[in-house]
Design a protein around this motif. Structure first.
Motif, PDB file in Angstrom:
ATOM      1  N   THR A   7     -26.761  -0.505 -46.926  1.00  0.00           N
ATOM      2  CA  THR A   7     -27.590  -1.692 -46.791  1.00  0.00           C
ATOM      3  C   THR A   7     -27.172  -2.759 -47.790  1.00  0.00           C
ATOM      4  O   THR A   7     -26.420  -2.491 -48.719  1.00  0.00           O
ATOM      5  CB  THR A   7     -29.094  -1.331 -46.955  1.00  0.00           C
ATOM      6  OG1 THR A   7     -29.887  -2.452 -46.609  1.00  0.00           O
ATOM      7  CG2 THR A   7     -29.413  -0.871 -48.355  1.00  0.00           C
ATOM      8  N   GLY A   8     -27.665  -3.946 -47.584  1.00  0.00           N
ATOM      9  CA  GLY A   8     -27.387  -5.073 -48.465  1.00  0.00           C
ATOM     10  C   GLY A   8     -27.531  -6.369 -47.692  1.00  0.00           C
ATOM     11  O   GLY A   8     -27.677  -6.363 -46.475  1.00  0.00           O
ATOM     12  N   THR A   9     -27.490  -7.478 -48.410  1.00  0.00           N
ATOM     13  CA  THR A   9     -27.607  -8.784 -47.761  1.00  0.00           C
ATOM     14  C   THR A   9     -26.366  -9.068 -46.915  1.00  0.00           C
ATOM     15  O   THR A   9     -25.351  -8.373 -47.035  1.00  0.00           O
ATOM     16  CB  THR A   9     -27.785  -9.899 -48.812  1.00  0.00           C
ATOM     17  OG1 THR A   9     -26.676  -9.854 -49.697  1.00  0.00           O
ATOM     18  CG2 THR A   9     -29.069  -9.732 -49.583  1.00  0.00           C
ATOM     19  N   PRO A  10     -26.420 -10.096 -46.061  1.00  0.00           N
ATOM     20  CA  PRO A  10     -25.238 -10.442 -45.270  1.00  0.00           C
ATOM     21  C   PRO A  10     -24.030 -10.736 -46.158  1.00  0.00           C
ATOM     22  O   PRO A  10     -24.168 -11.265 -47.265  1.00  0.00           O
ATOM     23  CB  PRO A  10     -25.676 -11.708 -44.521  1.00  0.00           C
ATOM     24  CG  PRO A  10     -27.161 -11.578 -44.407  1.00  0.00           C
ATOM     25  CD  PRO A  10     -27.583 -10.925 -45.696  1.00  0.00           C
ATOM     26  N   CYS A  11     -22.869 -10.365 -45.671  1.00  0.00           N
ATOM     27  CA  CYS A  11     -21.571 -10.674 -46.297  1.00  0.00           C
ATOM     28  C   CYS A  11     -21.282  -9.934 -47.594  1.00  0.00           C
ATOM     29  O   CYS A  11     -20.444 -10.380 -48.385  1.00  0.00           O
ATOM     30  CB  CYS A  11     -21.421 -12.180 -46.516  1.00  0.00           C
ATOM     31  SG  CYS A  11     -21.341 -13.101 -44.986  1.00  0.00           S
ATOM     32  N   LEU A  89     -25.323  -2.391 -51.382  1.00  0.00           N
ATOM     33  CA  LEU A  89     -24.225  -3.234 -51.832  1.00  0.00           C
ATOM     34  C   LEU A  89     -24.745  -4.570 -52.327  1.00  0.00           C
ATOM     35  O   LEU A  89     -25.661  -5.143 -51.740  1.00  0.00           O
ATOM     36  CB  LEU A  89     -23.227  -3.459 -50.692  1.00  0.00           C
ATOM     37  CG  LEU A  89     -22.527  -2.204 -50.171  1.00  0.00           C
ATOM     38  CD1 LEU A  89     -21.584  -2.561 -49.039  1.00  0.00           C
ATOM     39  CD2 LEU A  89     -21.792  -1.481 -51.270  1.00  0.00           C
ATOM     40  N   ARG A  90     -24.125  -5.026 -53.391  1.00  0.00           N
ATOM     41  CA  ARG A  90     -24.466  -6.329 -53.965  1.00  0.00           C
ATOM     42  C   ARG A  90     -23.173  -7.057 -54.287  1.00  0.00           C
ATOM     43  O   ARG A  90     -22.138  -6.435 -54.504  1.00  0.00           O
ATOM     44  CB  ARG A  90     -25.262  -6.147 -55.261  1.00  0.00           C
ATOM     45  CG  ARG A  90     -26.605  -5.520 -55.054  1.00  0.00           C
ATOM     46  CD  ARG A  90     -27.337  -5.267 -56.341  1.00  0.00           C
ATOM     47  NE  ARG A  90     -27.154  -6.369 -57.278  1.00  0.00           N
ATOM     48  CZ  ARG A  90     -27.756  -6.460 -58.436  1.00  0.00           C
ATOM     49  NH1 ARG A  90     -28.569  -5.531 -58.822  1.00  0.00           N
ATOM     50  NH2 ARG A  90     -27.545  -7.485 -59.231  1.00  0.00           N
ATOM     51  N   VAL A  91     -23.260  -8.371 -54.343  1.00  0.00           N
ATOM     52  CA  VAL A  91     -22.117  -9.217 -54.697  1.00  0.00           C
ATOM     53  C   VAL A  91     -22.635 -10.315 -55.618  1.00  0.00           C
ATOM     54  O   VAL A  91     -23.764 -10.795 -55.442  1.00  0.00           O
ATOM     55  CB  VAL A  91     -21.475  -9.837 -53.427  1.00  0.00           C
ATOM     56  CG1 VAL A  91     -20.411 -10.855 -53.779  1.00  0.00           C
ATOM     57  CG2 VAL A  91     -20.879  -8.755 -52.548  1.00  0.00           C
ATOM     58  N   ARG A  92     -21.811 -10.708 -56.564  1.00  0.00           N
ATOM     59  CA  ARG A  92     -22.205 -11.815 -57.441  1.00  0.00           C
ATOM     60  C   ARG A  92     -22.547 -13.033 -56.594  1.00  0.00           C
ATOM     61  O   ARG A  92     -21.859 -13.339 -55.609  1.00  0.00           O
ATOM     62  CB  ARG A  92     -21.083 -12.150 -58.416  1.00  0.00           C
ATOM     63  CG  ARG A  92     -20.883 -11.096 -59.471  1.00  0.00           C
ATOM     64  CD  ARG A  92     -19.969 -11.573 -60.570  1.00  0.00           C
ATOM     65  NE  ARG A  92     -18.857 -12.359 -60.074  1.00  0.00           N
ATOM     66  CZ  ARG A  92     -17.589 -12.154 -60.385  1.00  0.00           C
ATOM     67  NH1 ARG A  92     -17.257 -11.209 -61.208  1.00  0.00           N
ATOM     68  NH2 ARG A  92     -16.655 -12.913 -59.887  1.00  0.00           N
ATOM     69  N   PRO A  93     -23.597 -13.761 -56.956  1.00  0.00           N
ATOM     70  CA  PRO A  93     -24.064 -14.890 -56.142  1.00  0.00           C
ATOM     71  C   PRO A  93     -22.996 -15.937 -55.830  1.00  0.00           C
ATOM     72  O   PRO A  93     -22.948 -16.450 -54.707  1.00  0.00           O
ATOM     73  CB  PRO A  93     -25.195 -15.492 -56.980  1.00  0.00           C
ATOM     74  CG  PRO A  93     -25.706 -14.343 -57.782  1.00  0.00           C
ATOM     75  CD  PRO A  93     -24.491 -13.499 -58.089  1.00  0.00           C
ATOM     76  N   GLU A  94     -22.127 -16.245 -56.757  1.00  0.00           N
ATOM     77  CA  GLU A  94     -21.108 -17.265 -56.493  1.00  0.00           C
ATOM     78  C   GLU A  94     -20.086 -16.798 -55.452  1.00  0.00           C
ATOM     79  O   GLU A  94     -19.588 -17.587 -54.655  1.00  0.00           O
ATOM     80  CB  GLU A  94     -20.419 -17.723 -57.788  1.00  0.00           C
ATOM     81  CG  GLU A  94     -19.674 -16.651 -58.544  1.00  0.00           C
ATOM     82  CD  GLU A  94     -20.518 -15.851 -59.536  1.00  0.00           C
ATOM     83  OE1 GLU A  94     -19.921 -15.101 -60.320  1.00  0.00           O
ATOM     84  OE2 GLU A  94     -21.760 -15.967 -59.524  1.00  0.00           O
ATOM     85  N   ILE A  95     -19.805 -15.510 -55.426  1.00  0.00           N
ATOM     86  CA  ILE A  95     -18.900 -14.956 -54.402  1.00  0.00           C
ATOM     87  C   ILE A  95     -19.618 -14.926 -53.051  1.00  0.00           C
ATOM     88  O   ILE A  95     -19.041 -15.294 -52.024  1.00  0.00           O
ATOM     89  CB  ILE A  95     -18.411 -13.555 -54.807  1.00  0.00           C
ATOM     90  CG1 ILE A  95     -17.531 -13.647 -56.057  1.00  0.00           C
ATOM     91  CG2 ILE A  95     -17.673 -12.887 -53.653  1.00  0.00           C
ATOM     92  CD1 ILE A  95     -17.159 -12.314 -56.648  1.00  0.00           C
TER      93      ILE A  95
END
Length: 104
Positions: A7-11, A89-95
């Motif tokens: 799971t995680g936000t889009p992209c 899953l997470r990604v740094r906001p700027e990415i």
């Protein structure tokens, strides 16, 4: 039986990760749509409203007595029962901002 929920936000790379694992990939959104768990469309945002209780019950049944690795991919998967492992899953906001804008 092993069921992994991704799971995680889009992209953030849910589909990319899921496709690299050796198991049967189940896209949770497609599962909800194909089995009639859509209750309607949100008037303000335009997305499908899913009956999480029915979806969760169905996913739970799929995972019982299953002898193969099931990989559930989608931002609703963590709301369902039946997981042996949940990967968030997470990604740094700027990415993430660049990915959502289509810049990579």
């Amino acid at each position: 039986m092993t069921a992994i929920f991704i799971t995680g936000t889009p992209c953030v790379g849910k589909t990319t990760l899921a496709s690299k694992l050796k198991g049967r990939l189940i896209k949770i959104n497609d599962l909800a749509i194909s089995h009639g768990f859509v209750m309607g469309i949100d008037e303000n945002k335009g997305y499908k409203v899913i009956d999480i209780e029915k979806l969760s019950s169905y996913v739970d049944e799929l995972t019982k007595d299953c002898d193969e690795l099931l990989i559930f991919e989608g931002h609703l998967s963590h709301l369902c029962n039946g997981a042996d492992k949940v990967i968030v899953l997470r990604v740094r906001p700027e990415i993430l901002e660049k990915r959502l804008a289509g810049d990579t």
